[in-house]
Every structure is written in structure tokens, then in C-alpha cells.
Design a protein around this motif. Structure first.
Motif, PDB file in Angstrom:
ATOM      1  N   ASP A 125       0.879  -1.271  -0.051  1.00  6.82           N
ATOM      2  CA  ASP A 125       0.280  -0.319   0.173  1.00  6.82           C
ATOM      3  C   ASP A 125       0.897   1.200  -0.105  1.00  6.82           C
ATOM      4  O   ASP A 125       1.541   1.480   1.116  1.00  6.82           O
ATOM      5  N   THR A 126       0.758   1.968  -1.021  1.00  6.46           N
ATOM      6  CA  THR A 126       1.641   3.125  -1.231  1.00  6.46           C
ATOM      7  C   THR A 126       0.752   4.379  -0.860  1.00  6.46           C
ATOM      8  O   THR A 126       1.262   5.709  -1.264  1.00  6.46           O
ATOM      9  N   THR A 127      -0.200   4.374  -0.536  1.00  4.18           N
ATOM     10  CA  THR A 127      -1.046   5.409  -0.221  1.00  4.18           C
ATOM     11  C   THR A 127      -0.599   6.150   1.149  1.00  4.18           C
ATOM     12  O   THR A 127       0.063   5.632   1.586  1.00  4.18           O
ATOM     13  N   LEU A 128      -1.108   7.444   1.169  1.00  4.50           N
ATOM     14  CA  LEU A 128      -0.650   8.323   2.262  1.00  4.50           C
ATOM     15  C   LEU A 128      -1.760   8.397   3.518  1.00  4.50           C
ATOM     16  O   LEU A 128      -2.953   8.571   3.103  1.00  4.50           O
TER      17      LEU A 128
ATOM     18  N   ALA B 127       2.534  12.643   6.817  1.00  4.06           N
ATOM     19  CA  ALA B 127       3.377  11.764   6.002  1.00  4.06           C
ATOM     20  C   ALA B 127       3.089  12.422   4.719  1.00  4.06           C
ATOM     21  O   ALA B 127       4.353  12.376   3.607  1.00  4.06           O
ATOM     22  N   LEU B 128       2.068  13.059   4.318  1.00  5.19           N
ATOM     23  CA  LEU B 128       1.792  13.851   2.941  1.00  5.19           C
ATOM     24  C   LEU B 128       2.882  15.111   2.813  1.00  5.19           C
ATOM     25  O   LEU B 128       3.479  15.284   2.087  1.00  5.19           O
ATOM     26  N   SER B 129       3.087  15.791   4.044  1.00  3.49           N
ATOM     27  CA  SER B 129       3.878  17.020   3.952  1.00  3.49           C
ATOM     28  C   SER B 129       5.345  16.581   3.981  1.00  3.49           C
ATOM     29  O   SER B 129       6.092  17.068   3.411  1.00  3.49           O
ATOM     30  N   GLU B 130       5.563  15.295   4.537  1.00  4.40           N
ATOM     31  CA  GLU B 130       6.946  14.961   4.634  1.00  4.40           C
ATOM     32  C   GLU B 130       7.443  14.559   3.206  1.00  4.40           C
ATOM     33  O   GLU B 130       8.381  14.716   2.590  1.00  4.40           O
TER      34      GLU B 130
ATOM     35  N   ALA C  10      -5.658   7.831   2.377  1.00  6.54           N
ATOM     36  CA  ALA C  10      -5.658   6.465   2.249  1.00  6.54           C
ATOM     37  C   ALA C  10      -6.253   6.003   1.025  1.00  6.54           C
ATOM     38  O   ALA C  10      -6.562   4.801   0.730  1.00  6.54           O
ATOM     39  N   ARG C  11      -6.368   6.884  -0.108  1.00  5.86           N
ATOM     40  CA  ARG C  11      -6.764   6.432  -1.488  1.00  5.86           C
ATOM     41  C   ARG C  11      -5.795   6.726  -2.878  1.00  5.86           C
ATOM     42  O   ARG C  11      -5.448   6.094  -3.476  1.00  5.86           O
ATOM     43  N   THR C  12      -5.169   7.953  -2.575  1.00  2.00           N
ATOM     44  CA  THR C  12      -4.328   8.723  -3.563  1.00  2.00           C
ATOM     45  C   THR C  12      -2.869   7.901  -3.408  1.00  2.00           C
ATOM     46  O   THR C  12      -2.477   8.177  -2.016  1.00  2.00           O
ATOM     47  N   ARG C  13      -2.099   7.357  -4.311  1.00  6.75           N
ATOM     48  CA  ARG C  13      -1.117   6.768  -4.110  1.00  6.75           C
ATOM     49  C   ARG C  13       0.185   7.737  -4.333  1.00  6.75           C
ATOM     50  O   ARG C  13       0.044   8.895  -4.797  1.00  6.75           O
ATOM     51  N   ARG C  14       1.274   7.499  -3.584  1.00  8.58           N
ATOM     52  CA  ARG C  14       2.480   8.398  -3.701  1.00  8.58           C
ATOM     53  C   ARG C  14       2.876   8.639  -5.010  1.00  8.58           C
ATOM     54  O   ARG C  14       3.255   9.756  -5.344  1.00  8.58           O
ATOM     55  N   ASP C  15       2.981   7.805  -5.850  1.00  5.66           N
ATOM     56  CA  ASP C  15       3.195   7.992  -7.300  1.00  5.66           C
ATOM     57  C   ASP C  15       2.431   8.886  -7.944  1.00  5.66           C
ATOM     58  O   ASP C  15       2.930   9.852  -8.706  1.00  5.66           O
TER      59      ASP C  15
ATOM     60  N   ARG D 246       3.165  28.142  -8.422  1.00  3.51           N
ATOM     61  CA  ARG D 246       3.227  28.488  -6.943  1.00  3.51           C
ATOM     62  C   ARG D 246       2.143  27.530  -5.930  1.00  3.51           C
ATOM     63  O   ARG D 246       0.892  27.681  -6.205  1.00  3.51           O
ATOM     64  N   VAL D 247       2.646  26.333  -5.600  1.00  5.78           N
ATOM     65  CA  VAL D 247       1.839  25.555  -4.846  1.00  5.78           C
ATOM     66  C   VAL D 247       1.559  25.877  -3.332  1.00  5.78           C
ATOM     67  O   VAL D 247       2.530  26.109  -2.782  1.00  5.78           O
ATOM     68  N   LEU D 248       0.471  26.325  -2.894  1.00  9.27           N
ATOM     69  CA  LEU D 248       0.418  26.968  -1.486  1.00  9.27           C
ATOM     70  C   LEU D 248       0.183  26.054  -0.417  1.00  9.27           C
ATOM     71  O   LEU D 248       1.124  26.332   0.702  1.00  9.27           O
ATOM     72  N   GLY D 249       0.196  24.857  -0.822  1.00 10.56           N
ATOM     73  CA  GLY D 249       0.043  23.640   0.056  1.00 10.56           C
ATOM     74  C   GLY D 249      -0.896  22.709  -0.324  1.00 10.56           C
ATOM     75  O   GLY D 249      -1.520  22.639  -1.640  1.00 10.56           O
ATOM     76  N   THR D 250      -1.204  21.595   0.712  1.00 14.62           N
ATOM     77  CA  THR D 250      -2.031  20.309   0.372  1.00 14.62           C
ATOM     78  C   THR D 250      -3.148  20.367   1.261  1.00 14.62           C
ATOM     79  O   THR D 250      -3.032  20.791   2.678  1.00 14.62           O
TER      80      THR D 250
END
Length: 517
Positions: free
Chosen positions: A242-245, A250-253, A445-450, A465-469
């Protein structure tokens, strides 16, 4: 601000693919962190562990109930030597018996023993099968031989054990009896040779009361242990595959982008996608927190045109864009929400507005913005998508789209643009370069890291310019001691009220009486 993209020359933060330095403090903390990750994985996937535990325990109980009971009967033989009475002869006899007793134990399962026993007792089995149920053991430095027989019937096990002991004694004495030699000192009165050893039964076999197999408690313990190990193995395998976040940390890192907020999952969101302006649910408070974090994260250079997108459909980007715009309007910020997802427009249905006239109508010159702008409760302006065009990518990246965004930014403090997902189509990449900031929505828990990496890299390549997630549809955490709900649970203080005056209920009136937590 004039609405022009002031940060196109500012590169977005790149994803980190570097391997940490083995000597760094972060690497030194890896073992405890890995242990915490494994513990969290087990806690998060406890249903998997529970299923494996139930299956293993059920299998153990089924095996116990279906297994045939096996009883064990044991007899013991003593090997003695026929020697004289003096001490030297007794010592030699003892050494002789100990030297031979190990060899005697191997004779118990031979056909010389099993064939006569099968015939004598009339057993419905073969000598070989009977031999597999017989075990013999000769303890070291002793002249004892233990014979054990297993059988499904306790009395039959005892009968077989005693018969085997008797036949075994006869076979050993026959083997130890030397051939007749005239004049031998061992010659008996009848002229026949005698065996130098004799085997005597010291303990006869009796019918056992309890079976030795199966063992319910042992099988149950083995099932529990096996179930836990199986569950841990399945969880470890799923975590590896499972490569989801799972968390916003974990997403920020992973992306090295600020995690602006976590939007909790709400099962009623499909039916009620918009949060109430005066609502105090977890979801409503999460969007208020997202609004606050977005405002404070860009204090020196606040963006006025913000694109909200995601990697794939179904990650909650439209829901996030609509509720963020409502939250900004609720705070008194002049806000316009634009539906720029020209392939699957969803903003108009969410608000119950007319979709046929909107952004595409303005882009092709058939109407002005003021003609197709719609208002919703709370002072929010909404520009619907309009008719679905055959060339959405070209329209969204056109100079006319840039002019429309500038015009909207001139009349509103913030423009929130809901766009198509990044990976399936190229619509958002061209549009995002016209904006002053982008929010990347990632489903928990749905979107994969790749997929997250590819989406962030596509924005980085065009200098967005990505403000954040925004971490959407995350599992609802347990209520903390400092949550909003805890304020409502505090008892109202007792105050003296003069006669004739009605008491004011706690929590009504007053600044901050029902404010944000």
C-alpha cells in the motif's frame, strides 16, 4: 493586487528523493519511528488482524472437534542378567545390560514383534501400521525400556502394549540365547543353552482415562498465536504494497509542501456537500481552519486567484473549493467561486444553480461576467461552467481566460477556481500557470504516492506556486480534551439572578459565546 500571476518565476518546492545521511539525527531516530509506524499500522488495520485471529481460532477449534481422540498406554521392562552372586560378576552383568539395552529398544517395532501381536489380538491392521504406533525408549545409564502404544481405543491400547512387551521379551531372549555347544558352562540340565539376559515387566499397561490428542487448550493457544502472527504478517504485507498516504504529516514529509488542513470524512457529504455557515461540526470547523491557515501562511504575499485541483477524480476538490469559498465569504471576504472543470462541472449542481450559462459563455464572447454571475446565500458569487466545450484545454489556457481571471480579481478579494484533476487531462496545467497559487487536494488512504508525485511535478514544471496540500476524507479522530465539542460539555457557572429577571442560557449572546474552538 492587479490580478497578474506574480509568482510564475518562483519554482514550486521539489519532491525530496534524497537518502538521509546515516549520521544525521533523523536517521538516529529511525528505529523508534519505525516501531511507532508499525504500531499505528496494526491499530489502523485492526479489522484485518481480528479476521485472521478469528479464522485461526476457528480452524484450531474445527481441527480439535474433527480430530480422532488418541489414547496412549505405556509399559516398562527391566533387563536383568543371569550371573553369579559375587560382586565382580554382578558388575559385569550390569555393564553388559546397559551396553545392550539401547539395541533392544530398536527391536520393539520389528516384524518379529508386530506380526505375532497382530495375529494374537486379531487386529485389523498391518504389522507396519502397528509399528508406526509403537515407540520405545531406553533412558541412558539404566536397564529400563519404556514401550508406548497409541490407539483410538484406550483398552485396546493397553492390550497391545502388554502383548508387545510379552512378545518383545521372548524375541530378545531368543536372540541372546547362543547356539548349542557341547560342554558349555551355560548348558542346562536338559542340554540346552540359556539366554544371559531376562526381561521382566515392572509396570503393566492400563487403559488411560484421558486422550493425549487432541489437546483443546494447546490447539486454542496455537490458534491465537498463529492468528496474531498471520494478522501481523498480512498487515505488514499490505503496508508494503500500500503506497497511499495515511496522515497529513506523511503527506507533508513526502511532498515537502505545507499541509494546510485535514478534512474529516463525513458520510453525509455526498447528500449535503456544503457545510452550514453556523454549523459546528468537525467538517465545518475543518474548513474554517483551512481558511485561517491559508490566510496566515501567505501573510506577506496573499494570493487572490487560487486554483483548487487534485491528482484524480473523486478526491474532494470541488467539495473543498466550494466550502473554502463559503468559509471565506462567511468571514466577510469578497469571494468568487469559478467552475473551471469544463469536462465534469459540479459546482452548479452543488449550489442548485443554472449551469448552461457561465464561464464558457464569457470565454466565447456571448455574455459578460456580470450577466452570468450568480449569487448564493452568504454573499458568495459563483460563476458556473456554462456549456461543455469541445476544446476545454485550449479555452482554459487562452489569453481570454487570463483576462477573465484578472477581471474577477479586480472585483473580488479572492477568486477560488475549481479545475479538472491533473493526471487524466491537461486542462489544469495551463490554467494553473495563470493563477497566483494552487491547492493540491489529496484523498486520505486512497491517492498513491506516485500519483501525488506526478501531480506535483506537473505543477512544478510550469512554475506553478503550490500554496500547500489539503488532506481530504481523513478518518475522524477521537475527540480530544481541547476540541470544540468539549466547550459545549462544560457546566454553566452558577450566578445569582435577581427576582423577576429571567436567566440567560449559557452559550447565548456575547462575543465568542459560540466562536471557533
Amino acid at each position: 493586487m492587479d490580478g497578474q500571476p506574480a509568482h510564475r518565476d518562483r519554482p514550486a518546492r521539489a519532491l525530496s528523493h534524497a537518502v538521509p545521511d546515516p549520521g544525521s539525527a533523523r536517521t538516529a531516530r529511525t528505529p523508534p519511528r519505525c516501531a511507532r509506524v508499525r504500531t499505528k499500522a496494526l491499530a489502523r488495520r485492526w479489522p484485518t488482524v481480528a479476521v485472521c485471529l478469528v479464522l485461526a481460532v476457528g480452524t484450531a477449534l474445527a481441527a480439535t472437534s474433527l480430530s480422532t481422540a488418541v489414547y496412549e498406554a505405556r509399559t516398562q521392562l527391566f533387563v536383568a542378567t543371569r550371573t553369579g552372586q559375587d560382586t565382580a560378576q554382578l558388575s559385569l552383568g550390569q555393564s553388559f545390560s546397559q551396553a545392550r539395552v539401547q539395541s533392544y529398544a530398536e527391536i520393539v517395532t520389528t516384524r518379529q514383534v508386530t506380526v505375532p501381536v497382530v495375529k494374537e489380538l486379531g487386529l485389523r491392521t498391518t504389522p507396519e501400521e502397528l509399528a508406526s504406533r509403537i515407540t520405545s525408549r531406553a533412558p541412558l545409564n539404566t536397564v529400563l525400556i519404556d514401550i508406548t502404544v497409541r490407539d483410538a481405543a484406550p483398552r485396546r491400547a493397553a492390550r497391545i502394549a502388554n502383548a508387545v512387551a510379552e512378545r518383545f521379551s521372548t524375541v530378545v531372549e531368543q536372540l541372546e540365547t547362543p547356539k548349542h555347544v557341547p560342554g558349555s558352562k551355560r548348558e542346562s540340565r536338559t542340554g540346552e543353552e540359556t539366554s544371559p539376559v531376562s526381561l521382566r515387566v515392572t509396570q503393566e499397561a492400563v487403559a488411560p482415562a484421558d486422550p493425549v490428542s487432541p489437546r483443546p487448550l494447546l490447539n486454542l493457544a496455537a490458534g491465537v498465536l498463529g492468528g496474531l502472527l498471520l494478522g501481523a504478517g498480512v498487515v505488514a504485507l499490505r503496508e508494503t504494497l500500500d503506497t497511499t498516504l495515511k496522515t497529513i504529516e506523511a503527506l507533508s514529509e513526502f511532498t515537502e509542501l505545507p499541509g494546510l488542513d485535514t478534512i474529516p470524512y463525513d458520510k453525509n457529504a455526498p447528500k449535503q456537500p456544503l457545510v452550514a455557515a453556523d454549523g459546528h461540526s468537525r467538517r465545518a470547523e475543518a474548513f474554517r481552519k483551512l481558511r485561517t491557515n491559508l490566510q496566515f501562511s501567505q501573510v506577506d504575499d496573499p494570493p487572490r486567484i487560487i486554483v483548487v485541483t487534485s491528482s484524480l477524480p473523486g478526491e474532494g476538490k470541488t467539495n473543498t473549493a466550494a466550502n473554502l469559498a463559503l468559509s471565506l465569504a462567511e468571514a466577510g471576504v469578497s469571494t468568487c467561486l469559478v467552475d473551471a472543470d469544463l469536462r465534469r462541472p459540479c459546482v452548479a449542481p452543488v449550489f442548485g444553480l443554472v449551469r448552461d450559462a457561465g464561464l464558457t459563455t464569457v470565454l466565447i464572447g456571448q455574455a459578460r461576467i456580470s450577466d452570468v454571475m450568480q449569487q448564493v446565500a452568504g454573499g458568495l458569487s459563483v460563476l458556473a461552467s456554462g456549456a461543455v466545450p469541445p476544446n476545454p484545454t485550449e479555452l482554459l489556457a487562452s489569453a481570454r481566460m487570463k483576462e477573465v481571471l484578472k477581471e474577477l480579481a479586480d472585483t473580488h478579494e479572492v477568486v477560488i477556481v475549481d479545475t479538472a484533476p491533473l493526471l487524466p487531462v491537461a486542462d489544469t496545467v495551463g490554467l494553473a500557470s495563470l493563477a497566483q497559487g494552487t491547492l493540491l487536494v489529496v484523498r486520505a488512504a486512497r491517492t498513491r504516492r506516485d500519483q501525488v508525485r506526478t501531480a506535483a511535478e506537473s505543477l512544478e514544471r510550469v512554475g506553478v506556486r503550490v500554496l500547500g496540500t489539503v488532506f481530504s476524507m481523513a478518518p475522524v479522530p477521537k475527540v480530544g480534551r481541547y476540541g470544540y465539542r468539549s466547550y459545549g460539555e462544560l457546566p454553566a457557572p452558577r450566578t445569582s439572578v435577581p427576582r423577576g429577571e429571567a436567566a440567560v442560557p449559557a452559550g447565548t449572546g456575547g462575543v465568542g459565546g459560540a466562536g471557533e474552538g
